[in-house]
Design an enzyme around this catalytic site. Sequence first.
Site, PDB file in Angstrom:
ATOM      1  N   ARG A 121       0.996  -1.354  -0.101  1.00  0.00           N
ATOM      2  CA  ARG A 121       0.102  -0.011   0.224  1.00  0.00           C
ATOM      3  C   ARG A 121       0.858   1.472  -0.014  1.00  0.00           C
ATOM      4  O   ARG A 121       0.323   2.222   0.382  1.00  0.00           O
ATOM      5  CB  ARG A 121      -0.936   0.019   1.150  1.00  0.00           C
ATOM      6  N   LYS A 143       2.795  11.290 -11.766  1.00  0.00           N
ATOM      7  CA  LYS A 143       2.093  10.394 -12.524  1.00  0.00           C
ATOM      8  C   LYS A 143       2.834   9.184 -12.520  1.00  0.00           C
ATOM      9  O   LYS A 143       4.059   8.990 -13.085  1.00  0.00           O
ATOM     10  CB  LYS A 143       1.673  11.106 -13.714  1.00  0.00           C
ATOM     11  N   GLU A 185       9.739  18.639 -25.309  1.00  0.00           N
ATOM     12  CA  GLU A 185       8.874  19.007 -24.048  1.00  0.00           C
ATOM     13  C   GLU A 185       9.491  19.997 -23.553  1.00  0.00           C
ATOM     14  O   GLU A 185       8.684  20.842 -22.750  1.00  0.00           O
ATOM     15  CB  GLU A 185       9.083  17.845 -23.023  1.00  0.00           C
ATOM     16  N   LYS A 227       7.202  23.066 -14.134  1.00  0.00           N
ATOM     17  CA  LYS A 227       6.320  21.779 -13.844  1.00  0.00           C
ATOM     18  C   LYS A 227       5.933  21.767 -12.331  1.00  0.00           C
ATOM     19  O   LYS A 227       4.610  21.456 -12.272  1.00  0.00           O
ATOM     20  CB  LYS A 227       6.941  20.247 -14.348  1.00  0.00           C
ATOM     21  N   GLU A 237      -4.712  16.938 -11.690  1.00  0.00           N
ATOM     22  CA  GLU A 237      -5.122  17.553 -13.342  1.00  0.00           C
ATOM     23  C   GLU A 237      -6.739  17.662 -13.109  1.00  0.00           C
ATOM     24  O   GLU A 237      -7.395  17.173 -14.057  1.00  0.00           O
ATOM     25  CB  GLU A 237      -4.798  16.428 -14.205  1.00  0.00           C
ATOM     26  N   ASN A 245      -0.114  19.112 -21.438  1.00  0.00           N
ATOM     27  CA  ASN A 245      -0.509  18.301 -22.556  1.00  0.00           C
ATOM     28  C   ASN A 245      -0.582  19.034 -24.027  1.00  0.00           C
ATOM     29  O   ASN A 245      -0.966  18.489 -24.764  1.00  0.00           O
ATOM     30  CB  ASN A 245      -1.826  17.565 -22.504  1.00  0.00           C
ATOM     31  N   HIS A 248       0.086  17.453 -26.986  1.00  0.00           N
ATOM     32  CA  HIS A 248      -0.304  15.756 -26.996  1.00  0.00           C
ATOM     33  C   HIS A 248      -1.559  15.340 -27.393  1.00  0.00           C
ATOM     34  O   HIS A 248      -1.656  14.202 -27.686  1.00  0.00           O
ATOM     35  CB  HIS A 248      -0.199  15.706 -25.486  1.00  0.00           C
ATOM     36  N   HIS A 252      -0.692  12.313 -29.673  1.00  0.00           N
ATOM     37  CA  HIS A 252      -1.381  10.678 -29.298  1.00  0.00           C
ATOM     38  C   HIS A 252      -2.080  10.156 -30.286  1.00  0.00           C
ATOM     39  O   HIS A 252      -1.627   9.060 -30.645  1.00  0.00           O
ATOM     40  CB  HIS A 252      -1.908  10.879 -28.184  1.00  0.00           C
ATOM     41  N   HIS A 265       7.889   9.522 -28.706  1.00  0.00           N
ATOM     42  CA  HIS A 265       6.859  10.592 -27.930  1.00  0.00           C
ATOM     43  C   HIS A 265       6.868  11.832 -28.375  1.00  0.00           C
ATOM     44  O   HIS A 265       5.994  12.720 -28.896  1.00  0.00           O
ATOM     45  CB  HIS A 265       6.808  10.213 -26.471  1.00  0.00           C
TER      46      HIS A 265
END
Length: 360
Positions: A121, A143, A185, A227, A237, A245, A248, A252, A265
Amino acid sequence: MEKVRVELGERSYDITIAAGTLGGIGPAMKELSIGRRVAVVTNPTVGALYEKTVVDSLKTAGFSPITITVPDGEKYKTLESAATIYERLLTEKFDRKCSLVALGGGVIGDLTGFVAATYLRGVPFVQVPTTLLAQVDSSVGGKTGVNHPLGKNMIGAFYQPLLVWIDTATLTTLPPREFIAGLAEVVKYGVISDKSLFDYLEEAIEDILALREQDLTRIIKRSCEIKAEVVGQDERESGLRAILNYGHTVGHAIETATGYTRYLHGEAVAIGMIAAARLAVALGRCDKSVTSRIEALLHRGGLPVCVPSDLPPRQLVELTGGDKKAVEKKARFILPSRIGQVDITDDWDETTLESVLRPS
Ligand code: NAD
Ligand code: GLY
């Protein structure tokens, strides 16, 4: 050594940035008041280059580290890889006082963070990112996750590290194509929130591509500051974080349409940033000169800027509806209004998007 603080109350942490600091990870982790047992998670590529330095430093600082190596590649960012890590931790009887170190790029960082979030956990973890993308983006902000056969990053958790330890010298062994993909980025941060970073990238792009140390430290630090600022305001978010994003949504769609094999990416994001800027111009939200500047910078950085002619624009429009952040199948776009400022909007139409995705 440069430091950036991510302010998240009791989950706040430091990002440190400097060249040649990998061997300092042991003493740095000693400051964190964690247990002696540490598992360094890496892959064979990064492990061959940097595992010894990290493990030796941890041992010298009084830790008793083990190494867990998972195969290299996005296709191993899976629940199966997580399960092999859980199994090793359980076999070694790692308890709640143990911690994990993610030594590698975004794949290792996301996977290790996810295991740290879920093992017993939740156990502490430290990010030691070794790609430019991981140093400016994926290691910061919490994330974590793995891919599912039905979608990328579909299983995950928000889980912050205790420390992000960036040794910019690790970038000297990174394949140039990977470095350049990470640069996309950095350009993103300039467009979404800092005109002076963007100006500086225009001025110093050749030195950055030559991996000049002071330029690397400067762009990585500034990217992490931006960031950290965004994540500090919107960790999960619910609003502002979506600006990260930019590029993105179409990026994507392009990655999906090409089966995640043709573009890295950051390369797909570069094309997506131009598509979003062109959409903003077509919708009357920004001046054409903004698109020209972003395009020229990305081009000088060695990044692709055009939607490939074999991808039907209609297919890409449809794929934007499958974006994880799409609301009721309509993607939210991050659109520049000028360099250093973007808006989050769903006020766009498919015909206009399709027109800007057509090769010009
Ligand atoms: P990656 O982790 O696959 O690394 C790219 C390649 O470089 C790999 O082959 C790796 O072994 C190699 N490598 C890493 N460091 C090296 C070094 N110093 N020298 C030589 N080789 C090195 O790719 P990436 O671009 O770092 O990360 C991509 C992943 O990050 C994706 O899974 C993406 O979903 C994720 N991501 C996550 C976030 C987030 O916020 N969590 C943000 C952006 C991307
Ligand atoms: N890379 C996007 C985010 O961290 O939110």
